[in-house]
Design an enzyme around this catalytic site. Structure first.
Site, mmCIF file in Angstrom:
data_model
loop_
_atom_site.group_PDB
_atom_site.id
_atom_site.type_symbol
_atom_site.label_atom_id
_atom_site.label_comp_id
_atom_site.label_asym_id
_atom_site.label_seq_id
_atom_site.Cartn_x
_atom_site.Cartn_y
_atom_site.Cartn_z
ATOM 1 C CD GLU A 59 -2.930 0.455 1.749
ATOM 2 O OE1 GLU A 59 -3.362 -0.907 1.805
ATOM 3 O OE2 GLU A 59 -3.821 1.393 1.758
ATOM 4 C CD GLU B 182 -4.445 -0.502 8.799
ATOM 5 O OE1 GLU B 182 -3.457 -1.534 8.764
ATOM 6 O OE2 GLU B 182 -5.001 0.326 7.825
HETATM 7 C C1 BGC Z 1 -5.163 3.309 5.205
HETATM 8 C C2 BGC Z 1 -5.763 4.132 5.821
HETATM 9 C C3 BGC Z 1 -6.358 5.216 4.614
HETATM 10 C C4 BGC Z 1 -7.534 4.097 4.629
HETATM 11 C C5 BGC Z 1 -8.876 5.115 3.971
HETATM 12 C C6 BGC Z 1 -6.365 2.208 5.069
HETATM 13 O O1 BGC Z 1 -5.964 0.711 3.956
HETATM 14 O O2 BGC Z 1 -4.134 2.199 5.358
HETATM 15 O O3 BGC Z 1 -4.602 4.456 6.700
HETATM 16 O O4 BGC Z 1 -6.981 5.985 5.080
HETATM 17 O O5 BGC Z 1 -7.236 3.643 4.180
HETATM 18 O O6 BGC Z 1 -9.775 4.586 4.797
#
Ligand code: BGC
Length: 918
Positions: free
Chosen positions: A512, A771
Site C-alpha cells: 500500500e 493501524e
Molecule cells: C489505509 C488508511 C487509509 C484508509 C482509507 C487504508 O488502507 O491504510 O490509513 O486512510 O485505507 O480508509
C-alpha cells in the site's frame, strides 16, 4: 608634571578616543539562514525563494526592528558587502521569516550568495550573518538539452485486480521482477574544471555514479510524483568528483514507483519501464563551458542487480559485479547503445524537498540460529529501511533475507499483513572474501529479519539495520516522568520516521504505502512538532494539487492512485496548507493554492444544496464498533474547510471572500444542527466522534454546547472510560477534552492500558503506532490482513503532548507569539518539552516538588509569549524568585478562575508557585 600622571592622562584620552571610535554592535546573532526551508539548497526552481533566519542572544527581551538582506553573484562581492543581485537596504520590519527574494532576475545554473544583518530593539546593528548560498536549477523544460534514455526489455502488462481491504482480497498474480538497467558514458575534460553540476531525473528511480563513486546520498530519486503531470530532477555539485582527462558517468536505474509495484496498483502503473535523463554542466577554469548530456551515445546493459522492486525487494548477484563498472577504464565495448525514449513529460521541476537518506544504523538486539540453519534477527525496533550484511561464503550461495514486523506464535515471521508485498532481498555470493552489501531500490517495514541460505556463522557484527527516511531535521523533544507516555511518544516518532519517505505514507510494510490524505492531515501538527516538515510538505502539497480532479475534488491519496474521494481525506487540500501556515508563517503557500482550494469548496457547495454534504468517506476509519454516519462526518468537514477558507481569505486580504465563506459556514452549521442535533444535546449516532466533530468544528449553538459536552463525557464513561474513536475522532479527542476543561479525563485516556488505547498497544510490545487498537492482543493478531503495525494516524495524540503536557502553542503563525500553558495531570511529576520553531528554540520544562511547581521557559528572540500557569493566586507566582507583580520581566498579569496569565518577551525564565496536585 610627574611621569605617572602624564601616562595616566594619556591612557584616559586613549580610552575616550577608543569609545568614540567603536561602533556599538548588538549582541543579537543572525543565524540558521534558510532558503525555501533548506540550508544552502542547490538547484532550486523557485525564482523568488523565501529567505528566513533566526536570532539568538544571551540577553532577554530581544527583538528585530529592521533588517537588511544582500544577495550577490559572487563570493568576493558578498564578502565586500556588495549585493549586486539584491540589496534591500534597511527595512524597518520585524519580519524574519519567508521574505521572498525580489532582486535581479535569476538565470539557470546561477549561484546566489546572501547574508543578513538586523537592528535590535534599541536600533543597534548586528554583525552580518555568515554567508549562505543557493543555486538555481535548470528552471524549466526548455533548458533541458538531453534525451530520455534506457534499455528496452521485454515486459508484460501486469493483470492485477486486488480488493485492497478486508479479508476477501483477491490475490494478485505473482509479479515479475526486472533487473536494474545499467547506463554508462565516458567523456573527457581536457582542461581543469572549475565547476561541474549534474542534473538528473528519471521515470523510475536511479543512483548515479561519477568515476565509480556515488553522487549524493539520496535514495529513490527523483521521488514519487504523478509522472503524467510532473517529474522532479535532482541537482548535485560534482566538481570534486571529476578530474582532468578521462571521466565516466554511470547510472543504475530501477522501476521504482513508475513501473514497479506502486501503492496497491501492482506494476506498470505509470509506464512499463524506467528511463533516465541527465546533463552535466561543466565550467572550465578558463571560463569556457560544456554540457554532457544523456543521448544515444550512452551505453546500456544489465548488471549485478538482477531484480529491484520497491515492495518486492532486491537481488544482487555479486558474481556479476564488475568493480571497474562506472569508471573510465571499464570496457563497455560489448554493451548496447542506449535506447532513446521520445516522450513529453508535462513538467520537469526542481526537487523541492530533502532526499530520502540512510539516517541511522541499528545493531541487532538478538540473533537466534534455528535448527534448520536459518537465522532470526531481532532489531527490537520496528522501522523502515533494510539490512546491510557483511558475508563470506561459496560462490553462488544465495542468502535470502525476509522481513516482518512481528513473529507468529510458532516463531515464524508474521507476513500475512504484508499482503502481496514480497519483502525479500537476496544476495548471491561471489566467493570473494568478506563483502558488505545493502540494497538500493527497495525498502521494507520491519523489526525482524529471517536469513536463509547462509552457511557461515552469523554474528551481531555481520549485519545492521539501516533506518531510512526523508532527512528532515528533528525539532521536537518530549520527556516526562511517566514511562508509558514516553513510550507512546517514542512510538509516534518512529512511525513518522518510517512513513515520511518522500510522501507521507500510511504504512511502510504492505502493498500500500500510499500518501493517504486523511491520515496525513490528522497527523500533520504532531509531525510538525517532531520534525521540520516544511520542505517535505512543500513537495507533497503539490502532489495533492496535481491529484485534484477536473471538478475540483481533492484526492484521497497523493500522488493520486485512486479515484475515490472522501470527506476528511480530500479536505487535506485545505487543512494541510493551513497547518503549514500555522507552523511556518508562509503565506505564499496559501496564495499559490488558493484557487484550487476554492474549487474544492465550490464543488462541495454545488453538490450540497441543503448544506448537508453528500460526499462519501471512509468514515471514522478504524473506530471501535462506533460508526459515525458519513453525512454527519462529511458535513462537519465541509464546515471545517469552509471555516478555514474564511480565515485563509482573511490572511490573503480577500475580505469579500472571507465574509462569504463565513456566511456559508453559518448555513452549514444550521443544517448540521437541524439534521443531527437531537434532544438534550445528543448528536445522531451518539458516537464519541460525532460529539467531537460537533464541538471541535463548532457545529452546535452555544446554548446547547454544555449538553453536548456532557454527552461527550457520558459517551466516554459509558465505554468504561475509554475511547472508541477511529483516526478522525482520535485526532480531536484529547485537544477537545482539554478545551472543555476535562484535561484530567484526557490524562486518564492517555494513561489507559486496556483495550482500546495507545497504552494497550504498548502493553503488547508496540515500538511504533499501530493501524488498529487491537492489531495484536492476548489472542494473537487481528484476523484481517490489513493490520499494519506501523501506521502513524493514531499518533496524532502527539500534538497534545507538546501543546498540553508541555503547553507549547502558537498564538500567531510561525510561533511569533507563543502561548505556554502546561497542564500537569495524571501521575506526572515532571515534563521537559522542547520545540525548535522557525524563530528558534522554545522550551517548557516543569516539575512538581514538595508542593511546588517549578517551571523553566525559553522563548526565542523576536517573539513574545503569554504564560498561563495553573494557579489563580497570582501573588503566589514568582519569577526569578521575585513575585511576578514586582518583576519588570512580566506584564499584563491577569488572574482567572483557575489560572493566571501574563506576558513575557524573549529569554529564559524560571517560575515557581505552590501547587496542589489534587
Ligand atoms: C489505509 C488508511 C487509509 C484508509 C482509507 C487504508 O488502507 O491504510 O490509513 O486512510 O485505507 O480508509
Amino acid at each position: 608634571m610627574k611621569r605617572g600622571v602624564i601616562i595616566a592622562m594619556c591612557c584616559c584620552l586613549l580610552v575616550i578616543f577608543k569609545q568614540r571610535c567603536v561602533v556599538q554592535v548588538s549582541d543579537l546573532k543572525v543565524e540558521g539562514l534558510t532558503c525555501d526551508f533548506r540550508t544552502n539548497p542547490i538547484g532550486i526552481g523557485n525564482l523568488k525563494p523565501r529567505l528566513s533566519w533566526k536570532l539568538s542572544s544571551q540577553n532577554p527581551n530581544q527583538k528585530q526592528k529592521a533588517y537588511q538582506i544582500i544577495v550577490a553573484s559572487s563570493e568576493d562581492l558578498i564578502l565586500a558587502d556588495s549585493g549586486d543581485l539584491w540589496n534591500t537596504g534597511i527595512i524597518w520590519s520585524n519580519q524574519s521569516l519567508n521574505i521572498s527574494y525580489c532582486g535581479e532576475k535569476l538565470s539557470p545554473n546561477q549561484t546566489c550568495f546572501w547574508k543578513v544583518k538586523v537592528w535590535d530593539g534599541e536600533e543597534i546593528e548586528t554583525h552580518w550573518s555568515d554567508v549562505n548560498f543557493w543555486t538555481v536549477g535548470l528552471v524549466n523544460q526548455d533548458n533541458w538539452q538531453s534525451s530520455w534514455i534506457g534499455l528496452k526489455q521485454e515486459r508484460y502488462d501486469s493483470l492485477i485486480s486486488v480488493k485492497p481491504w478486508g479479508n476477501n482480497m483477491v490475490l494478485r498474480k505473482a509479479y515479475k521482477t526486472y533487473p536494474s538497467v545499467y547506463l554508462g558514458h565516458k567523456f573527457s575534460t581536457p582542461k581543469k574544471v572549475e565547476k561541474a553540476i549534474i542534473y538528473c531525473t528519471s521515470l523510475g528511480v536511479y543512483t548515479a555514479l561519477i568515476n565509480g563513486k556515488r553522487v549524493g546520498s539520496d535514495f529513490f530519486t527523483p521521488g514519487w510524483t504523478d509522472y503524467k503531470k510532473r517529474v522532479y530532477y535532482n541537482t548535485y555539485d560534482v566538481t570534486k568528483m571529476l578530474h582532468e582527462g578521462e571521466n565516466a558517468v554511470a547510472v543504475m536505474l530501477a522501476n521504482g514507483w513508475y513501473a514497479g509495484t506502486v501503492a496497491n496498483r501492482g506494476q506498470n502503473y505509470y509506464g512499463n519501464q524506467p528511463w533516465f535523463r541527465a546533463e552535466i554542466h561543466l565550467t572550465y577554469e578558463d571560463g569556457s563551458k560544456k554540457i554532457i548530456t544523456t543521448d544515444g551515445e550512452w551505453k546500456a546493459s544489465v548488471g549485478a542487480i538482477t531484480e529491484a522492486d520497491m515492495q518486492g525487494g532486491e537481488t544482487f548477484d555479486a558474481r556479476l559485479n564488475n568493480p571497474s563498472w562506472g569508471k573510465a577504464n571499464f570496457n563497455d565495448s560489448e554493451w548496447n547503445f542506449a535506447d532513446i525514449y521520445d516522450t513529453l513529460v508535462s513538467q520537469i521541476n526542481a526537487y523541492p524537498s530533502i532526499g530520502v537518506q540512510r539516517i541511522a544504523e541499528l545493531d541487532p538486539k538478538e540473533i537466534l540460529k534455528r535448527e534448520n540453519g536459518t537465522y532470526l534477527v531481532d532489531f527490537a525496533q520496528n522501522f523502515a529501511g533494510w539490512v546491510g550484511l557483511t558475508l563470506k561464503g561459496e560462490s553462488g550461495d544465495s542468502v535470502v533475507i525476509r522481513y516482518a514486523e512481528k513473529l507468529n506464535s510458532d516463531g515464524s515471521l508474521y507476513t500475512r499483513n504484508l499482503r502481496s508485498a514480497r519483502a525479500m532481498d537476496t544476495y548471491v555470493l561471489s566467493g570473494d572474501s568478506s563483502q558488505y552489501w545493502e540494497p538500493k531500490f527497495t525498502y521494507h517495514g520491519f523489526r525482524f529479519v529471517e536469513i536463509c541460505g547462509y552457511r557461515g556463522e552469523l554474528t551481531k557484527g555481520d549485519l545492521k539495520g539501516i533506518v531510512v527516511h526523508t532527512n528532515l531535521t528533528e525539532t521536537g523533544r518530549f520527556e516526562c516522568s511517566n514511562p508509558l507516555i514516553n513510550q507512546i511518544y517514542h512510538n509516534i516518532y518512529w512511525s513518522q520516521k518510517s512513513n515520511y519517505i518522500d510522501v507521507p505514507t500510511d504504512c511502510p510494510q504492505r502493498d500500500e504505502r500510499m500518501g493517504w490524505t486523511g491520515d496525513a492531515q490528522v497527523f500533520m501538527p504532531t509531525a510538525a512538532f517532531n520534525m521540520n516538515i516544511a520542505p517535505f510538505f512543500n513537495k507533497w502539497l503539490v502532489d495533492i494539487y496535481d491529484g485534484q480532479f477536473e471538478n475540483g475534488r481533492f484526492p484521497s491519496t497523493a500522488p493520486r492512485v485512486y479515484n475515490r474521494v472522501a470527506a476528511g481525506w480530500g479536505d487535506a487540500g485545505i487543512i494541510c496548507p493551513w497547518h503549514f501556515y500555522q507552523f511556518y508563517a508562509d503565506t505564499t503557500i496559501l496564495a499559490k493554492f488558493y484557487p484550487s482550494m476554492q474549487r474544492w469548496i465550490t464543488h462541495l457547495e454545488n453538490r450540497s444544496p441543503t448544506y448537508i454534504s453528500t460526499l462519501g468517506s471512509y468514515g471514522d476509519w478504524q473506530n471501535v464498533e462506533s460508526e459515525t454516519p458519513i453525512p454527519l462526518l462529511a458535513t462537519a468537514y465541509f464546515k471545517r474547510s469552509v471555516d478555514l477558507m474564511s480565515q485563509i481569505s482573511g490572511v490573503l486580504s480577500k475580505r469579500n471572500d472571507s465574509i462569504e465563506y463565513a456566511g456559508l459556514s453559518e448555513k452549514i452549521k444550521k443544517a448540521f444542527t437541524d439534521s443531527f442535533l437531537l434532544d438534550s444535546g445528543r448528536i445522531e449516532s451518539e458516537t464519541q466522534t460525532a460529539y467531537l466533530l460537533a464541538l471541535a468544528f463548532d457545529l452546535v449553538p452555544r446554548t446547547e454546547r454544555q449538553q453536548v459536552v456532557d454527552n461527550l463525557k457520558k459517551s466516554i464513561y459509558n465505554a468504561d472510560t475509554s475511547l472508541t474513536t477511529g483516526i478522525i475522532g482520535t485526532s480531536l479527542l484529547l485537544p477537545t477534552l482539554t478545551d472543555i476543561g476535562e484535561t484530567d479525563l484526557a490524562y486518564k485516556l492517555v494513561l489507559n492500558t486496556d483495550f482500546p488505547s495507545w497504552g494497550y498497544q504498548v502493553k503488547h510490545g508496540a515500538t511504533t503506532i499501530w493501524e488498529r487498537w487491537d492489531g495484536f492482543t492476548e489472542d494473537g493478531f487481528h484476523e484481517d490482513s490489513t493490520n499494519s503495525l506501523n501506521h502513524y494516524a493514531y499518533g496524532s495524540v502527539g500534538e497534545w503532548f507538546y501543546s498540553t503536557i508541555g503547553g507549547i502553542n502558537a498564538l500567531e503563525p510561525g510561533f511569533k507569539k507563543i502561548l505556554i500553558r502546561p497542564l500537569p495531570g495524571g501521575d506526572l511529576q515532571y515534563a521537559n518539552v522542547d520545540y525548535e520553531s522557525s524563530y528558534g528554540p522554545i522550551s517548557s520544562h516543569w516539575k512538581i516538588e514538595n508542593g511546588f511547581f517549578y517551571h523553566t521557559v525559553s522563548i526565542p528572540a523576536n517573539t513574545s509569549a503569554v504564560i498561563q500557569l495553573p494557579n489563580r493566586q497570582s501573588d503566589k507566582i514568582r519569577i526569578e524568585d521575585q513575585p511576578i507583580s514586582e518583576s519588570s520581566l512580566v506584564k499584563d498579569v491577569v488572574a482567572h478562575d483557575s489560572h493566571t496569565t501574563f506576558e513575557i518577551s524573549s529569554g529564559e525564565y524560571h517560575f515557581s508557585m505552590p501547587f496542589d496536585s489534587n
